[in-house]
Design a protein around this motif. Sequence first.
Motif, PDB file in Angstrom:
ATOM      1  N   ILE A  19       0.845  -1.198   0.000  1.00 25.29           N
ATOM      2  CA  ILE A  19       0.000   0.000   0.000  1.00 25.29           C
ATOM      3  C   ILE A  19       0.880   1.247   0.000  1.00 25.29           C
ATOM      4  O   ILE A  19       0.551   2.256  -0.617  1.00 25.29           O
ATOM      5  CB  ILE A  19      -0.946  -0.021   1.220  1.00 25.29           C
ATOM      6  N   GLU A  59      -5.472   4.310   3.542  1.00 22.73           N
ATOM      7  CA  GLU A  59      -5.676   3.040   4.237  1.00 22.73           C
ATOM      8  C   GLU A  59      -7.154   2.783   4.515  1.00 22.73           C
ATOM      9  O   GLU A  59      -7.635   1.652   4.401  1.00 22.73           O
ATOM     10  CB  GLU A  59      -4.874   3.024   5.533  1.00 22.73           C
ATOM     11  N   PHE A  62      -8.737   1.539   1.379  1.00 19.03           N
ATOM     12  CA  PHE A  62      -8.439   0.122   1.164  1.00 19.03           C
ATOM     13  C   PHE A  62      -9.353  -0.756   2.031  1.00 19.03           C
ATOM     14  O   PHE A  62      -9.837  -1.797   1.573  1.00 19.03           O
ATOM     15  CB  PHE A  62      -6.970  -0.168   1.479  1.00 19.03           C
ATOM     16  N   SER A  79      -1.978  -6.185  -1.512  1.00 18.76           N
ATOM     17  CA  SER A  79      -3.373  -6.312  -1.893  1.00 18.76           C
ATOM     18  C   SER A  79      -3.499  -6.949  -3.269  1.00 18.76           C
ATOM     19  O   SER A  79      -2.603  -6.841  -4.111  1.00 18.76           O
ATOM     20  CB  SER A  79      -4.059  -4.936  -1.894  1.00 18.76           C
TER      21      SER A  79
END
Length: 356
Positions: A19, A59, A62, A79
Amino acid sequence: MFNKVILDCVHRFKGERTISGIFNLLTGKKSAQTLQDARVYKLDSYFGIYKSLDREQLERSFQRLEEKEWLIIKEDIYSLLTSKGQQYLTEYKETLYFNGMMDHKRVAEFERRMFLLIQTFTNMLKGNRTFIPIVEEMKAQYWVKKVYQRYHHHHDLKRIVNTLYNEIYTLLKERPAIEAELFTYRLTGAGVIGLTREQLKDKHDVSLADVDLYINHVFYYLFFQANQSNRTYPVLSLCAKGLKESSLITVSAKRTYAYIEKGWSIEEIVMKRRLKKSTIQDHIVEAALVVPYFPIDSFLSEQELHKIIRTAKELDTQRLKLIHEKLQGQFTYFQLRLALAKDQISTEEGTLYADA
């Protein structure tokens, strides 16, 4: 739109970047690793398009996408897309005009110029000579002052304002309603104060990230059209005139590259610049990513270069660890990074090492 960008990044990274890698890409971190990621994973267009992105904000996005089952997060940092996420990407038909790698700095300056020109010229037409500029940057203020000096007569001001209005109106008709409305409500002029990001978020029931990206995208779109059709959009072209392409290589990397051009070895540059060897190697990779026909023969032979690139393509990966293991440690990580960087530039120049 923010969902589209995130999912596209996840899709192209194929679970090989974290990320943090996506955060560095979108905020335009000028490092060898981020530049290389943008190049080799074909994500150049997103580089630096969201400079103000907050890490926690990303975040949370996500997490929401994971809750919607559009992606899965493994080991808290990597991810992968799910079938639902893939379907969303497939069904997203809107053409995007982001060109972050080359234009993120130019578009940001174009935005400042346009915002301030609209505010200044509309106020002057109304006889309001005293107002607080919405753009504080002195370079943009100086540019608008110079333009105003050329077009300060009332009929010229009116012509510029009307022309710019028609140009923007014409182009916004080609964009989705949400983009056009967010962009329009953000503008400030005489007697009109643009809405804040929070106000736009509430008014249109979208996320702050969507507000930011929709508006940013309109500026990329206007900038693209201004450069494509300068006679059709003269005032937008005026706002874009003279803006130089972003320099992708850092000042420090430029200094290292200058020594490389003189034939210095890495060890000699380390001694001269008093930097770590790994830092100098980062500079070399950075230069290889942006300098056409960068010579790497002092670090890798042509045969070694082909071998690394073929292995990466056979494995269908950019993960250095996997390539390093497959090649049984024959090459350093620096050599692997350099080969992948060279492959990317060579591919853009029309040379495909896969067939070598």
